[in-house]
Design a protein around this motif. Structure first.
Motif, mmCIF file in Angstrom:
data_model
loop_
_atom_site.group_PDB
_atom_site.id
_atom_site.type_symbol
_atom_site.label_atom_id
_atom_site.label_comp_id
_atom_site.label_asym_id
_atom_site.label_seq_id
_atom_site.Cartn_x
_atom_site.Cartn_y
_atom_site.Cartn_z
ATOM 1 N N SER A 191 0.706 -1.022 -0.117
ATOM 2 C CA SER A 191 0.001 -0.052 -0.074
ATOM 3 C C SER A 191 0.925 1.269 -0.053
ATOM 4 O O SER A 191 0.630 2.271 0.960
ATOM 5 C CB SER A 191 -0.934 -0.090 1.153
ATOM 6 O OG SER A 191 -1.694 -1.042 1.075
ATOM 7 N N THR A 194 -7.594 3.145 -3.461
ATOM 8 C CA THR A 194 -8.242 4.090 -3.172
ATOM 9 C C THR A 194 -9.306 4.208 -4.462
ATOM 10 O O THR A 194 -10.400 4.494 -4.221
ATOM 11 C CB THR A 194 -7.461 5.631 -3.237
ATOM 12 O OG1 THR A 194 -6.818 5.327 -1.774
ATOM 13 C CG2 THR A 194 -8.729 6.778 -2.895
ATOM 14 N N ARG A 229 -13.565 3.842 -4.808
ATOM 15 C CA ARG A 229 -14.105 4.909 -5.166
ATOM 16 C C ARG A 229 -15.125 4.222 -6.535
ATOM 17 O O ARG A 229 -16.070 4.818 -6.803
ATOM 18 C CB ARG A 229 -13.362 6.060 -5.839
ATOM 19 C CG ARG A 229 -12.836 6.714 -4.335
ATOM 20 C CD ARG A 229 -12.394 8.281 -4.382
ATOM 21 N NE ARG A 229 -11.819 8.662 -3.093
ATOM 22 C CZ ARG A 229 -10.865 9.282 -3.000
ATOM 23 N NH1 ARG A 229 -10.663 10.223 -4.035
ATOM 24 N NH2 ARG A 229 -10.512 9.791 -1.901
ATOM 25 N N LEU A 273 -5.586 4.886 5.116
ATOM 26 C CA LEU A 273 -5.996 4.716 3.773
ATOM 27 C C LEU A 273 -7.425 4.271 3.481
ATOM 28 O O LEU A 273 -8.175 4.670 2.779
ATOM 29 C CB LEU A 273 -5.142 3.884 3.081
ATOM 30 C CG LEU A 273 -3.742 4.254 2.746
ATOM 31 C CD1 LEU A 273 -2.784 3.133 2.178
ATOM 32 C CD2 LEU A 273 -3.863 5.470 1.665
ATOM 33 N N ALA A 294 -10.263 6.283 1.825
ATOM 34 C CA ALA A 294 -10.837 5.699 0.398
ATOM 35 C C ALA A 294 -12.124 6.073 0.291
ATOM 36 O O ALA A 294 -12.533 6.228 -1.125
ATOM 37 C CB ALA A 294 -10.441 4.289 0.271
ATOM 38 N N ALA A 319 -13.986 0.031 2.162
ATOM 39 C CA ALA A 319 -12.535 -0.302 2.277
ATOM 40 C C ALA A 319 -12.079 -0.556 3.690
ATOM 41 O O ALA A 319 -12.588 -0.038 4.542
ATOM 42 C CB ALA A 319 -11.525 0.843 1.705
#
Ligand SMILES: NC(=O)c1ccc[n+]([C@@H]2O[C@H](COP(=O)([O-])OP(=O)(O)OC[C@H]3O[C@@H](n4cnc5c(N)ncnc54)[C@H](OP(=O)(O)O)[C@@H]3O)[C@@H](O)[C@H]2O)c1
Length: 214
Positions: A8, A17, A21, A40, A44, A48
């Protein structure tokens, strides 16, 4: 789709991310700090979460492998059972200082990965694009002229799944053929890096293939 992110960092954080989305369920894994993975997942703004490589792998339809070449064996070991799993890899077979490919010409990093993860189905994708441009490509995805993104692999179903992810990020997927074509895409990635990082124009660079005479 459930997508496990193995690594990551610059690539994994951004692609994870954007996958989230685009509506996929994402598990971020493999960073040196668990708090970073949690951040993260929070930022996101989708479905997630943070997890271990094994958790990211367990129910995944696809895995994004986004670690330095020197970390591949470790992350694969931590991922656990990879039988039948689709591994979409942007990892390039670079030396420790990221100055040269350590595999090339008659073999590729992607083929070496397929040898090491024998039971998985490997697709090479996203390695030919700088992380810095990903968000802009995603934001421009409704425009008619999308940038290209080459990918290759030996398993048709795995490639279709990779093409979906490529499309979801905002690129026009270009099927370059079997996995051995990574022998050409990996050095091409270094050309892109040269143009992105070693000129004054900046790293927000994508490319597009145009066909004439059709
Ligand atoms: N960056 C690009 O634009 C780009 C473009 C095309 C291809 N690639 C290729 O994509 C792959 C990933 O590149 P990247 O730039 O995303 O790399 P990166 O930013 O260094 O990310 C690697 C990830 O691995 C994690 N990691 C490293 N050592 C670890 C350890 N000992 N234990 C746990 N986690 C560890 C890092 O943790 P931390 O988050 O804690 O640092 C980070 O999350 C590479 O093979 C590269 O050649 C990169």
């Amino acid at each position: 789709m459930r997508v496990g992110i193995l690594g990551s960092g610059l690539m994994g954080a951004k692609l994870g991310t954007l996958f989230a989305r685009a509506g996929h369920e994402v598990v971020f894994s493999y960073a040196r700090s668990a708090r970073k993975l949690e951040r993260l997942a929070r930022e996101a703004r989708g479905r997630a979460r943070a997890g271990t490589p094994a958790e990211a792998t367990r129910d995944a339809d696809a895995l994004l492998l986004a670690v330095h070449w020197s970390r591949v064996d470790q992350v694969l070991r931590q991922a656990g059972d990879l039988a039948g799993k689709v591994i979409v890899s942007c990892s390039l077979p670079m030396n420790k200082t990221d100055t040269a490919l350590v595999i090339g010409r008659s073999f590729s990093g992607a083929e070496e990965l397929a040898k090491r993860a024998r039971t998985a189905r490997v697709v090479a994708a996203f390695g030919t694009i700088p992380s810095e441009v990903l968000l802009s490509v995603f934001e421009a995805r409704r425009k008619s002229r999308r940038p290209s993104l080459v990918y290759c692999g030996d398993d048709q179903d795995a490639k279709e799944l990779a093409a979906t992810l490529i499309r979801d990020v905002g690129f026009d997927p270009v099927d370059a053929g079997p996995l051995r074509i990574a022998r050409y895409t990996e050095p091409f990635a270094l050309l892109i890096a040269q143009l992105a990082y070693e000129t004054d124009a900046g790293p927000e660079l994508a490319y597009r293939f145009e066909r004439f005479g059709e």
